[in-house]
Enzyme design. Structure first.
Site, PDB file in Angstrom:
ATOM      1  N   ALA A  66       0.878  -1.167   0.000  1.00  0.00           N
ATOM      2  CA  ALA A  66       0.000   0.000   0.000  1.00  0.00           C
ATOM      3  C   ALA A  66       0.916   1.217   0.000  1.00  0.00           C
ATOM      4  O   ALA A  66       2.081   1.124   0.401  1.00  0.00           O
ATOM      5  CB  ALA A  66      -0.870  -0.018   1.245  1.00  0.00           C
ATOM      6  N   GLY A 112       0.471  -4.911   1.003  1.00  0.00           N
ATOM      7  CA  GLY A 112      -0.764  -4.925   0.221  1.00  0.00           C
ATOM      8  C   GLY A 112      -0.581  -5.554  -1.157  1.00  0.00           C
ATOM      9  O   GLY A 112      -1.548  -6.058  -1.735  1.00  0.00           O
ATOM     10  N   GLU A 115      -0.800  -9.177  -0.572  1.00  0.00           N
ATOM     11  CA  GLU A 115      -2.220  -9.435  -0.236  1.00  0.00           C
ATOM     12  C   GLU A 115      -3.070  -9.456  -1.502  1.00  0.00           C
ATOM     13  O   GLU A 115      -3.991 -10.261  -1.635  1.00  0.00           O
ATOM     14  CB  GLU A 115      -2.729  -8.376   0.743  1.00  0.00           C
ATOM     15  CG  GLU A 115      -2.081  -8.527   2.124  1.00  0.00           C
ATOM     16  CD  GLU A 115      -2.529  -7.459   3.097  1.00  0.00           C
ATOM     17  OE1 GLU A 115      -2.251  -6.272   2.846  1.00  0.00           O
ATOM     18  OE2 GLU A 115      -3.159  -7.801   4.101  1.00  0.00           O
ATOM     19  N   GLU A 135       4.520  -5.505   7.210  1.00  0.00           N
ATOM     20  CA  GLU A 135       3.754  -4.498   7.947  1.00  0.00           C
ATOM     21  C   GLU A 135       4.233  -4.286   9.381  1.00  0.00           C
ATOM     22  O   GLU A 135       4.305  -3.159   9.861  1.00  0.00           O
ATOM     23  CB  GLU A 135       2.263  -4.870   7.960  1.00  0.00           C
ATOM     24  CG  GLU A 135       1.534  -4.571   6.663  1.00  0.00           C
ATOM     25  CD  GLU A 135       1.621  -5.673   5.620  1.00  0.00           C
ATOM     26  OE1 GLU A 135       2.464  -6.577   5.775  1.00  0.00           O
ATOM     27  OE2 GLU A 135       0.843  -5.626   4.654  1.00  0.00           O
TER      28      GLU A 135
HETATM   29  N1  DAK Z   1       4.658   3.130  -0.751  1.00  0.00           N
HETATM   30  C1  DAK Z   1       5.068   4.290  -1.272  1.00  0.00           C
HETATM   31  N2  DAK Z   1       6.240   4.427  -1.948  1.00  0.00           N
HETATM   32  C2  DAK Z   1       6.991   3.330  -2.085  1.00  0.00           C
HETATM   33  C3  DAK Z   1       6.623   2.072  -1.567  1.00  0.00           C
HETATM   34  C4  DAK Z   1       5.380   1.991  -0.868  1.00  0.00           C
HETATM   35  N3  DAK Z   1       4.922   0.855  -0.363  1.00  0.00           N
HETATM   36  N4  DAK Z   1       7.603   1.176  -1.863  1.00  0.00           N
HETATM   37  C5  DAK Z   1       8.547   1.865  -2.553  1.00  0.00           C
HETATM   38  N5  DAK Z   1       8.175   3.153  -2.694  1.00  0.00           N
HETATM   39  C6  DAK Z   1       8.906   4.220  -3.361  1.00  0.00           C
HETATM   40  C7  DAK Z   1      10.126   4.620  -2.537  1.00  0.00           C
HETATM   41  O1  DAK Z   1       9.762   5.526  -1.500  1.00  0.00           O
HETATM   42  C8  DAK Z   1      10.989   5.263  -3.611  1.00  0.00           C
HETATM   43  O2  DAK Z   1      10.495   6.555  -3.870  1.00  0.00           O
HETATM   44  P1  DAK Z   1      11.520   7.831  -3.953  1.00  0.00           P
HETATM   45  O3  DAK Z   1      12.299   7.826  -2.683  1.00  0.00           O
HETATM   46  O4  DAK Z   1      12.359   7.520  -5.167  1.00  0.00           O
HETATM   47  O5  DAK Z   1      10.592   8.995  -4.130  1.00  0.00           O
HETATM   48  C9  DAK Z   1      10.688   4.400  -4.849  1.00  0.00           C
HETATM   49  O6  DAK Z   1       9.448   3.756  -4.600  1.00  0.00           O
HETATM   50  C10 DAK Z   1      11.750   3.339  -5.118  1.00  0.00           C
HETATM   51  O7  DAK Z   1      11.915   2.592  -3.924  1.00  0.00           O
HETATM   52  P2  DAK Z   1      13.353   2.386  -3.206  1.00  0.00           P
HETATM   53  O8  DAK Z   1      14.279   3.507  -3.534  1.00  0.00           O
HETATM   54  O9  DAK Z   1      13.076   2.100  -1.775  1.00  0.00           O
HETATM   55  O10 DAK Z   1      13.853   1.072  -3.981  1.00  0.00           O
HETATM   56  P3  DAK Z   1      14.866  -0.035  -3.431  1.00  0.00           P
HETATM   57  O11 DAK Z   1      15.208  -0.898  -4.589  1.00  0.00           O
HETATM   58  O12 DAK Z   1      15.981   0.598  -2.650  1.00  0.00           O
HETATM   59  O13 DAK Z   1      13.999  -0.896  -2.382  1.00  0.00           O
HETATM   60  C11 DAK Z   1      12.019  -2.050  -1.617  1.00  0.00           C
HETATM   61  C12 DAK Z   1      12.896  -1.633  -2.835  1.00  0.00           C
HETATM   62  C13 DAK Z   1      10.753  -2.702  -2.163  1.00  0.00           C
HETATM   63  C14 DAK Z   1      12.782  -3.070  -0.760  1.00  0.00           C
HETATM   64  C15 DAK Z   1      11.708  -0.777  -0.776  1.00  0.00           C
HETATM   65  O14 DAK Z   1      11.153   0.221  -1.653  1.00  0.00           O
HETATM   66  C16 DAK Z   1      10.705  -1.028   0.324  1.00  0.00           C
HETATM   67  O15 DAK Z   1      11.057  -1.548   1.384  1.00  0.00           O
HETATM   68  N6  DAK Z   1       9.466  -0.578   0.083  1.00  0.00           N
HETATM   69  C17 DAK Z   1       8.432  -0.624   1.067  1.00  0.00           C
HETATM   70  C18 DAK Z   1       7.912  -2.027   1.247  1.00  0.00           C
HETATM   71  C19 DAK Z   1       6.852  -1.992   2.268  1.00  0.00           C
HETATM   72  O16 DAK Z   1       7.114  -1.842   3.454  1.00  0.00           O
HETATM   73  N7  DAK Z   1       5.631  -1.993   1.748  1.00  0.00           N
HETATM   74  C20 DAK Z   1       4.474  -1.618   2.511  1.00  0.00           C
HETATM   75  C21 DAK Z   1       4.035  -2.721   3.393  1.00  0.00           C
HETATM   76  S1  DAK Z   1       2.762  -2.126   4.394  1.00  0.00           S
HETATM   77  C22 DAK Z   1      -4.295   0.032   4.327  1.00  0.00           C
HETATM   78  C23 DAK Z   1      -4.439  -1.346   4.161  1.00  0.00           C
HETATM   79  C24 DAK Z   1      -3.342  -2.135   4.014  1.00  0.00           C
HETATM   80  C25 DAK Z   1      -2.102  -1.571   4.061  1.00  0.00           C
HETATM   81  C26 DAK Z   1      -1.978  -0.220   4.238  1.00  0.00           C
HETATM   82  C27 DAK Z   1      -3.057   0.589   4.371  1.00  0.00           C
HETATM   83  N8  DAK Z   1      -5.404   0.896   4.528  1.00  0.00           N
HETATM   84  C28 DAK Z   1      -6.664   0.310   4.620  1.00  0.00           C
HETATM   85  C29 DAK Z   1      -5.212   2.269   4.646  1.00  0.00           C
HETATM   86  C30 DAK Z   1      -0.963  -2.395   3.868  1.00  0.00           C
HETATM   87  C31 DAK Z   1       0.220  -1.901   4.214  1.00  0.00           C
HETATM   88  C32 DAK Z   1       1.391  -2.304   3.492  1.00  0.00           C
HETATM   89  O17 DAK Z   1       1.381  -2.699   2.364  1.00  0.00           O
END
Ligand code: DAK
Length: 261
Positions: A66, A112, A115, A135
């Site tokens: 997400a 997400g 998911e 998460e």
């Molecule tokens: N959201 C927003 N931006 C993201 C992102 C994300 N999930 N994942 C990556 N990006 C963005 C990064 O911020 C970066 O943007 P800039 O800094 O260039 O502006 C760009 O994509 C490239 O990412 P990285 O520079 O980080 O790339 P790397 O190769 O170094 O790393 C990575 C890749 C996938 C390991 C890393 O980007 C990472 O750890 N990303 C986050 C993974 C993560 O934690 N995903 C979210 C899990 S929590 C909800 C319901 C469900 C959820 C949320 C809300 N509601 C009902 C409201 C679920 C939550 C989740 O999914």
């Protein structure tokens, strides 16, 4: 419909939907959820379509979760409301689609994103794919059905490990765990997904849709898990750990979690 975040292409009986936010690794923001949901509803009504292949644009990510930048400031009630809306508006529609949806996982499928892949009916991963539910490392829990569907797919023990450690697993590990059906090279991913889509297309759409309904019903009824997940997901919002976890991600540093709720 002219959609911004989703690219749609129909070839023969297969509808290809590509999530198109590569600069954010195809992270799911509200607009993408709404657009994807409406494309799936449209595809379900189009009699020329027999199967849907869902993938992410470019070769780095299926969906990296997400959109953290969007949900960071939500309150508890907004968190619960959005988990409910997201599950109803997209994830339940994907899972209950009468046309099978094949997730072609072409890179990171995190949070997400995993998911979403788990709500699909079949998962094929390219060998560069990485999957996980990170998460808890952000001070939140999976909120789009992940606590339920992961345990259904890989069993309770492995789901407990994957969710509480927040580890990312490789495509081959995911196959060994039963999380994906097949692994192939990136070049072969759409070809193999299409081959499976075409073999589904030969069968009775009515029988395929009834089979999906029956298989899903065995897992969906008689459990309060999804309800508990929505409530507890909302309860994470606004907590010190949630603020620290999401802020640390944006500031590109490691989080320093407290031990207070
Ligand atoms: N959201 C927003 N931006 C993201 C992102 C994300 N999930 N994942 C990556 N990006 C963005 C990064 O911020 C970066 O943007 P800039 O800094 O260039 O502006 C760009 O994509 C490239 O990412 P990285 O520079 O980080 O790339 P790397 O190769 O170094 O790393 C990575 C890749 C996938 C390991 C890393 O980007 C990472 O750890 N990303 C986050 C993974 C993560 O934690 N995903 C979210 C899990 S929590 C909800 C319901 C469900 C959820 C949320 C809300 N509601 C009902 C409201 C679920 C939550 C989740 O999914």
């Amino acid at each position: 419909m002219n959609q911004k975040n989703i690219i749609k292409e129909i070839k023969e009986s297969v509808c290809y939907l590509t999530i198109n936010r590569p600069k954010n690794l195809n992270a799911l923001n509200k607009n993408t959820i709404t657009e994807l949901s409406s494309e799936i509803i449209d595809a379900n009504q189009d009699v020329s379509i027999r199967c849907i292949v869902l993938t992410g644009s470019e070769n780095k990510a299926f969906v990296a979760g997400a959109d953290i930048k969007e949900f960071i400031s939500f309150s508890k009630s907004e968190g619960e409301k959005l988990a409910r809306k997201g599950q109803n508006e997209l994830f339940d529609i994907v899972e209950n689609s009468s046309k099978p949806i094949i997730a072609a996982i072409n890179g990171f499928a995190l949070g997400g994103g995993l998911e979403l892949a788990m709500a699909c009916h079949i998962r094929i991963a390219s060998d560069n794919a990485k999957m996980g539910l990170p998460e808890v490392s952000l001070g939140v829990i999976p909120g789009y059905g992940g606590t339920q569907r992961l345990a259904q797919l890989v069993g309770k023990g492995k789901a407990m490990e994957m969710i509480t450690t927040a580890i990312m697993i490789s495509a081959n590990e995911a196959k060994n765990w039963g999380l994906v059906n097949h692994v192939c090279s990136q070049e072969e991913l759409i070809e193999i997904s299409t081959k499976i889509a075409k073999s589904i297309s030969k069968n009775s759409p009515m029988a395929v849709s009834k089979a999906i309904k029956c298989i899903n019903s065995g897992y969906a009824f008689g459990t309060e898990g999804y309800e508990v997940e929505k409530k507890e997901f909302g309860n994470c919002f606004g907590t010190p750990d949630f603020i620290e976890g999401t802020t640390a991600f944006i500031e590109k540093r490691k989080p320093n979690f407290s031990n207070i709720e």
